[in-house]
Design a protein around this motif. Structure first.
Motif, PDB file in Angstrom:
ATOM      1  N   UNK A  53      14.381  42.167  28.035  1.00  0.00           N
ATOM      2  CA  UNK A  53      15.700  41.741  27.888  1.00  0.00           C
ATOM      3  C   UNK A  53      16.155  41.215  26.498  1.00  0.00           C
ATOM      4  N   UNK A  54      15.286  40.412  25.864  1.00  0.00           N
ATOM      5  CA  UNK A  54      15.700  40.121  24.414  1.00  0.00           C
ATOM      6  C   UNK A  54      15.575  41.032  23.295  1.00  0.00           C
ATOM      7  N   UNK A  55      14.934  42.226  23.650  1.00  0.00           N
ATOM      8  CA  UNK A  55      14.994  43.334  22.832  1.00  0.00           C
ATOM      9  C   UNK A  55      15.923  44.343  23.172  1.00  0.00           C
ATOM     10  N   UNK A  56      16.596  44.391  24.130  1.00  0.00           N
ATOM     11  CA  UNK A  56      17.480  45.460  24.551  1.00  0.00           C
ATOM     12  C   UNK A  56      18.752  45.517  23.637  1.00  0.00           C
ATOM     13  N   UNK A  57      19.007  46.708  23.119  1.00  0.00           N
ATOM     14  CA  UNK A  57      19.954  46.622  21.916  1.00  0.00           C
ATOM     15  C   UNK A  57      21.532  46.786  22.716  1.00  0.00           C
ATOM     16  N   UNK A  58      21.830  45.717  23.533  1.00  0.00           N
ATOM     17  CA  UNK A  58      23.120  45.774  23.936  1.00  0.00           C
ATOM     18  C   UNK A  58      24.355  45.407  22.948  1.00  0.00           C
ATOM     19  N   UNK A  59      24.021  44.410  22.028  1.00  0.00           N
ATOM     20  CA  UNK A  59      24.867  44.135  20.970  1.00  0.00           C
ATOM     21  C   UNK A  59      25.659  42.827  21.567  1.00  0.00           C
ATOM     22  N   UNK A  60      25.527  42.467  22.900  1.00  0.00           N
ATOM     23  CA  UNK A  60      26.388  41.548  23.195  1.00  0.00           C
ATOM     24  C   UNK A  60      25.919  39.979  23.048  1.00  0.00           C
ATOM     25  N   UNK A  61      24.831  39.794  22.444  1.00  0.00           N
ATOM     26  CA  UNK A  61      24.192  38.460  21.938  1.00  0.00           C
ATOM     27  C   UNK A  61      23.056  38.854  21.429  1.00  0.00           C
ATOM     28  N   UNK A  62      22.547  37.583  20.532  1.00  0.00           N
ATOM     29  CA  UNK A  62      21.396  37.598  19.800  1.00  0.00           C
ATOM     30  C   UNK A  62      20.682  36.553  20.465  1.00  0.00           C
ATOM     31  N   UNK A 106      16.240  29.833  23.204  1.00  0.00           N
ATOM     32  CA  UNK A 106      16.962  30.684  24.369  1.00  0.00           C
ATOM     33  C   UNK A 106      15.763  31.528  24.685  1.00  0.00           C
ATOM     34  N   UNK A 107      15.009  32.121  23.934  1.00  0.00           N
ATOM     35  CA  UNK A 107      13.729  32.827  24.563  1.00  0.00           C
ATOM     36  C   UNK A 107      12.853  32.073  25.155  1.00  0.00           C
ATOM     37  N   UNK A 108      12.487  30.800  24.694  1.00  0.00           N
ATOM     38  CA  UNK A 108      11.254  30.052  25.407  1.00  0.00           C
ATOM     39  C   UNK A 108      12.016  29.511  26.623  1.00  0.00           C
ATOM     40  N   UNK A 109      13.483  29.286  26.674  1.00  0.00           N
ATOM     41  CA  UNK A 109      14.015  28.790  28.005  1.00  0.00           C
ATOM     42  C   UNK A 109      13.791  30.117  29.165  1.00  0.00           C
ATOM     43  N   UNK A 110      14.103  31.017  28.607  1.00  0.00           N
ATOM     44  CA  UNK A 110      14.010  32.417  29.700  1.00  0.00           C
ATOM     45  C   UNK A 110      12.708  32.773  30.009  1.00  0.00           C
ATOM     46  N   UNK A 111      11.550  32.370  28.986  1.00  0.00           N
ATOM     47  CA  UNK A 111      10.110  32.536  29.234  1.00  0.00           C
ATOM     48  C   UNK A 111       9.777  31.401  30.311  1.00  0.00           C
ATOM     49  N   UNK A 112      10.317  30.399  30.158  1.00  0.00           N
ATOM     50  CA  UNK A 112       9.902  29.320  31.083  1.00  0.00           C
ATOM     51  C   UNK A 112      10.402  29.502  32.423  1.00  0.00           C
ATOM     52  N   UNK A 113      11.728  29.875  32.379  1.00  0.00           N
ATOM     53  CA  UNK A 113      12.481  30.360  33.992  1.00  0.00           C
ATOM     54  C   UNK A 113      11.599  31.632  34.728  1.00  0.00           C
ATOM     55  N   UNK A 114      11.293  32.648  33.713  1.00  0.00           N
ATOM     56  CA  UNK A 114      10.639  33.916  34.421  1.00  0.00           C
ATOM     57  C   UNK A 114       9.191  33.460  34.576  1.00  0.00           C
ATOM     58  N   UNK A 115       8.392  32.616  34.041  1.00  0.00           N
ATOM     59  CA  UNK A 115       7.160  32.327  34.553  1.00  0.00           C
ATOM     60  C   UNK A 115       7.095  31.499  35.638  1.00  0.00           C
ATOM     61  N   UNK A 116       8.074  30.355  35.710  1.00  0.00           N
ATOM     62  CA  UNK A 116       8.200  29.691  36.885  1.00  0.00           C
ATOM     63  C   UNK A 116       8.560  30.547  38.111  1.00  0.00           C
ATOM     64  N   UNK A 117       9.363  31.231  37.945  1.00  0.00           N
ATOM     65  CA  UNK A 117       9.802  32.266  39.020  1.00  0.00           C
ATOM     66  C   UNK A 117       8.564  33.167  39.582  1.00  0.00           C
TER      67      UNK A 117
END
Length: 180
Positions: free
Chosen positions: A33-42, A47-58
């Motif tokens: 998701x972080x590397x996806x070239x959608x151009x909508x966000x950087x 944010x990467x740490x937060x998303x990783x924490x959420x994904x690992x918790x899930x």
């Protein structure tokens, strides 16, 4: 063998390698998701740490739940049990994503900012359901393959033993006859 005494068909997720695989899959989704070239966000590092924490918790919540409910889900027919396991993973994702989105709405900026509650919650649930279903299918096929390899090895060993026994008996009888 009765269905009550049959070994569970549901993959064993309580072992450390399986837990590590589930956590690795969760982290892989975040990286994709972080590397996806959608151009909508950087993505920022936070944010990467937060998303990783959420994904690992899930992933941990889903894996622990499926581990605890393995025997119960294995009492169902495999197709129905797999559907129930996927639905359970989806419900866990809905609850966890709802909590995380609400917490980040209160705390401020996060990887979920700018995403509506329902899009974040249902997107997380759909992704979790897909990854859980794929992982369960992979582990199921892997377990069946390992069981088949073990059964083939046992059958080959038994066949070799059956071939050795008559020769041993024949040679023993010849030895006794020659000694007499």
């Amino acid at each position: 063998m009765s269905p009550a005494s049959a070994p569970p068909w549901m993959p064993e997720l309580c072992r450390l390698p399986r837990l590590a695989a589930m956590l690795g899959l969760a982290e892989l989704v975040v990286v994709v998701l972080a590397l996806a070239p959608d151009g909508s966000r950087h993505w920022t590092f936070g944010e990467l740490l937060s998303a990783s924490g959420f994904a690992l918790w899930l992933a941990l919540a889903v894996t622990a739940s499926l581990c605890l409910l393995r025997q119960t889900l294995s009492r169902l027919p495999p197709v129905l049990g797999a559907i129930a396991a996927t639905v359970l993973a989806t419900l866990i994702a809905v609850v966890c994503a709802g909590i995380v989105h609400a917490l980040y709405a209160v705390l401020g900026d996060s990887f979920a900012s700018g995403i509506s509650f329902w899009r974040f919650t249902l997107g997380s649930a759909a992704t979790t359901a897909l990854i859980a279903a794929l992982a369960l299918r992979y582990f199921y096929v892997s377990d069946r393959w390992a069981a088949q390899v073990q059964a083939n090895a046992r059958a080959q060993a038994d066949a070799l033993q059956a071939r050795i026994r008559p020769h041993f008996l024949f040679n023993s009888m010849n030895l006794i006859a020659s000694l007499l």
